[in-house]
Write an enzyme that holds these catalytic residues in place. Structure first.
Site, PDB file in Angstrom:
ATOM      1  N   LYS A   1      38.276  47.125  39.144  1.00 52.64           N
ATOM      2  CA  LYS A   1      39.673  47.602  39.192  1.00 52.64           C
ATOM      3  C   LYS A   1      39.656  49.116  39.248  1.00 52.64           C
ATOM      4  CE  LYS A   1      43.852  45.794  38.852  1.00 52.64           C
ATOM      5  NZ  LYS A   1      44.179  44.386  39.099  1.00 52.64           N
TER       6      LYS A   1
HETATM    7  N1  GLU Z   1      45.671  43.599  42.242  1.00 53.06           N
HETATM    8  C1  GLU Z   1      45.637  42.196  42.418  1.00 53.06           C
HETATM    9  C2  GLU Z   1      45.183  41.500  41.148  1.00 53.06           C
HETATM   10  O1  GLU Z   1      45.325  42.013  40.060  1.00 53.06           O
HETATM   11  C3  GLU Z   1      44.868  41.783  43.652  1.00 53.06           C
HETATM   12  C4  GLU Z   1      43.411  42.085  43.655  1.00 53.06           C
HETATM   13  C5  GLU Z   1      42.751  41.806  44.993  1.00 53.06           C
HETATM   14  O2  GLU Z   1      43.362  41.279  45.886  1.00 53.06           O
HETATM   15  O3  GLU Z   1      41.562  42.164  45.103  1.00 53.06           O
HETATM   16  O4  GLU Z   1      44.739  40.392  41.169  1.00 53.06           O
END
Ligand code: GLU
Length: 476
Positions: free
Chosen positions: A107
Site C-alpha cells: 500500500k
Molecule cells: N485500493 C484498493 C483496495 O484497498 C484496490 C487495490 C488494488 O486494486 O490493487 O483494495
C-alpha cells in the site's frame, strides 16, 4: 477482552491477525513472518510550485512478498502515515489471498490534500512521487503494482503509467505497472465501480444462505432492506446505487463529511450525489432530513450498515450503540478491534473488509492480465459465441415452422441470448464468481469450526492458510 483504549489502526489489524493465528497450527516462526511488514519506504521530495519548493512525504509499504508482484492502492490524504499504510498493506496481503488474486500485499500513500492543488500541479506532484517509487522498483509490472485508493482515481493512475513508460521506454509490459487506469490508457471495463459492485455481489451471496441471514437476525431477501451508507465516494456511491437500483434496497441514510441525510422513504442516490457535486456537501439537500452530526446516523436503526469511508469509524465509543444487525465493511478497517469485540458480543454479523471490498483488487487483477496479454477480454470469442447462439435460434425457429408447432421466441429472449459476452460482461462474471467462491470458503470455516465465532476470523483463517502454503512451497 475488550481493549480499554483504542489501539492504532495497525495494532487493530495485528490484534485481528493474532486472534486468527491462534486458531492455526502455524509454527511461531511462520506466524511472525506473516505478521510483520517486510519493508516500508518513506520518501520526501520537493516540487517547485507557485514560486517555491514544497516538500511532500510519501510511503510505499510492502507487507508480504510470498507472491509477486505485490499489490495495493495509493492513497492521497493528509491523514496518511506509516502506521496507516502498513495496516493497509497487511490487509491487502490477506485480501489477495482470500479472493485468490496472485499477489502479495502492499500500500502507498502521499500526505496531501488533493483539493488544495490545481490539476496541473497535482500531475507534477504525482509524476514526481511515481518517479521516486519507480526508480526503486516500487512501481513495476512484476514487482509492485499500485492502484487507486482514497483521493486517487483513473487520472492519477494514467499519470503514473505514463511516468513509468517514460522511464522504461522499451518495456513492452509497462502498462501493467499500475491498475485502475482509464480505458484509453490500458484500463479495463468495470474497474471504477468494481469495489462497489463487489459489495453488492457479497451481499447477494450472503442472502443466498438462510442460516447466515438468520445469524444476523434478518430474514427474506435484499429487497426492501433498509441500508445506511457512510461515505458517498467511489465505493459507497456505487454500492448504494447498485443496491437501490438492482436489488430493491432502501437507502435510508447517507453520511458525508458535513452531515447526513436521513429519509426512511429511501434516498435517490444519483440525485444526492449530483447535489454533493454541485454544492460540496449534503447540507441544504431539499429531500429527507439533514442531520448535522453525521456520525450519529451510524447508530440509527437499519438492516444493513455500510461503512465505506475511513478506518476506525466504528470504535469503542459508538460500538455499543450500533443497531444494525449486519455490517458490511466496504472501507478498509472501519471497525476497530475493540468495537469488533463489542459487536460480536451483541451478535452483530460483520462481513469483513478483507472480503467485502476485495472487488477492487479482483478487477485490478483482470486489468493486469489484460495488460500482459495485450488483448481485450472477449475480442476473439464474442462474435463466435453470437454466431453459435444465432444458429440455435434459427434452428428452433425452423423446427417450429416445419412442424407447425407455433413456438415463438420472444424478441427480448433472442436479444439477450444472442449477445456474446464483451469485456464488461466477462469482468462482471469473473467478479461475481470470485465474490461467491471466496464467501463460500469463508462460510465453510465459519460453520464447520466450533472455535470460529465470526466471518472475520473465518476469512483470516482461509487467507493465512493460503499464505502459509505459499511460504512453505518456497521452502521457508
Ligand atoms: N485500493 C484498493 C483496495 O484497498 C484496490 C487495490 C488494488 O486494486 O490493487 O483494495
Amino acid at each position: 477482552m475488550t481493549p480499554s483504549s483504542e489501539p492504532s489502526f495497525r495494532d487493530s489489524v495485528e490484534l485481528m491477525y493474532s486472534r486468527a493465528v491462534k486458531l492455526t497450527e502455524l509454527s511461531p516462526g511462520l506466524e511472525e513472518k506473516i505478521r510483520v511488514c517486510n519493508a516500508t519506504y518513506t520518501v520526501r521530495f520537493g516540487v517547485r510550485l507557485r514560486g517555491k519548493i514544497h516538500t511532500f512525504t510519501g510511503y510505499r509499504a510492502v507487507h508480504s512478498e510470498h507472491m509477486e508482484p505485490v499489490k495495493g492502492g495509493i492513497r492521497f490524504a493528509m491523514s496518511v502515515n506509516q502506521n496507516e499504510v502498513e495496516a493497509l498493506a497487511a490487509l491487502m496481503t490477506f485480501k489477495c489471498a482470500l479472493v485468490e488474486t496472485p499477489f502479495g500485499g502492499s500500500k502507498g500513500g502521499l500526505c496531501i490534500d488533493p483539493r488544495e492543488w490545481e490539476d496541473h500541479e497535482l500531475e507534477q506532484i504525482t509524476r514526481r512521487f511515481a518517479y521516486e517509487l519507480a526508480k526503486r522498483d516500487l512501481i513495476h509490472p512484476s514487482q509492485n503494482v499500485p492502484a487507486p485508493d482514497m483521493g486517487t482515481g483513473e487520472r492519477e493512475m494514467a499519470w503514473i503509467a505514463d511516468q513509468y513508460a517514460r522511464m522504461n521506454t522499451t518495456d513492452i509490459n509497462s502498462r501493467a505497472c499500475v491498475t485502475g487506469k482509464p480505458i484509453n490508457a490500458g484500463g479495463i471495463q468495470g474497474r471504477t465501480e468494481a469495489t462497489g459492485r463487489g459489495v453488492e455481489y457479497a451481499l447477494q451471496e450472503f442472502f443466498r444462505y438462510p442460516e447466515d441471514i438468520a445469524k444476523a437476525g434478518l430474514s427474506g431477501t435484499l429487497k426492501g432492506k433498509r441500508v445506511i451508507v457512510q461515505g458517498l465516494g467511489n465505493v459507497g456511491y456505487h454500492a448504494a446505487k447498485f443496491l437501490a437500483e438492482e436489488d430493491g434496497c432502501l437507502i435510508t441514510a447517507i453520511i458525508e463529511r458535513d452531515g447526513a441525510i436521513h429519509d426512511e422513504a429511501g434516498i435517490d442516490v444519483e440525485d444526492l450525489r449530483k447535489w454533493i457535486g454541485d454544492h460540496g456537501g449534503v447540507e441544504g439537500y431539499p429531500k429527507g432530513k439533514y442531520v448535522k452530526n453525521g456520525a450519529s446516523a451510524l447508530e440509527y436503526d437499519c438492516d444493513i450498515l455500510i461503512p465505506a469511508a475511513l478506518e476506525g469509524v466504528i470504535n469503542l465509543e459508538n460500538a455499543a450503540n450500533i443497531k444494525a444487525p449486519l455490517i458490511i465493511e466496504a472501507a478498509n478497517g472501519p471497525v476497530t478491534a475493540g468495537a469488533d469485540e463489542i459487536l460480536r458480543g451483541k451478535g452483530t454479523v460483520i462481513i469483513p473488509d478483507l472480503y467485502a471490498n476485495a472487488g477492487g483488487v479482483t478487477v485490478s487483477y483482470f486489468e493486469w492480465v489484460k495488460n500482459l496479454s495485450h488483448i481485450r477480454f472477449g475480442r476473439m470469442e464474442k462474435r463466435q459465441e453470437e454466431a453459435q447462439h444465432r444458429l440455435l435460434v434459427e434452428e428452433l425457429e425452423r423446427l417450429s415452422a416445419d412442424k407447425e408447432l407455433g413456438w415463438e421466441l420472444s424478441a427480448d429472449f433472442k436479444d439477450k441470448f444472442m449477445k456474446g459476452a464483451g469485456e464488461l460482461e466477462l469482468v462482471r462474471s469473473g467478479l461475481d464468481d470470485t465474490m461467491r467462491t471466496a464467501y463460500q470458503a469463508m462460510r465453510k470455516v465459519w460453520h464447520e469450526r466450533d472455535d470460529v465465532e465470526d466471518l472475520r476470523m473465518a476469512g483470516y483463517l482461509v487467507a493465512i492458510e493460503r499464505i502459509a502454503a505459499s511460504y512453505r512451497a518456497k521452502g521457508l
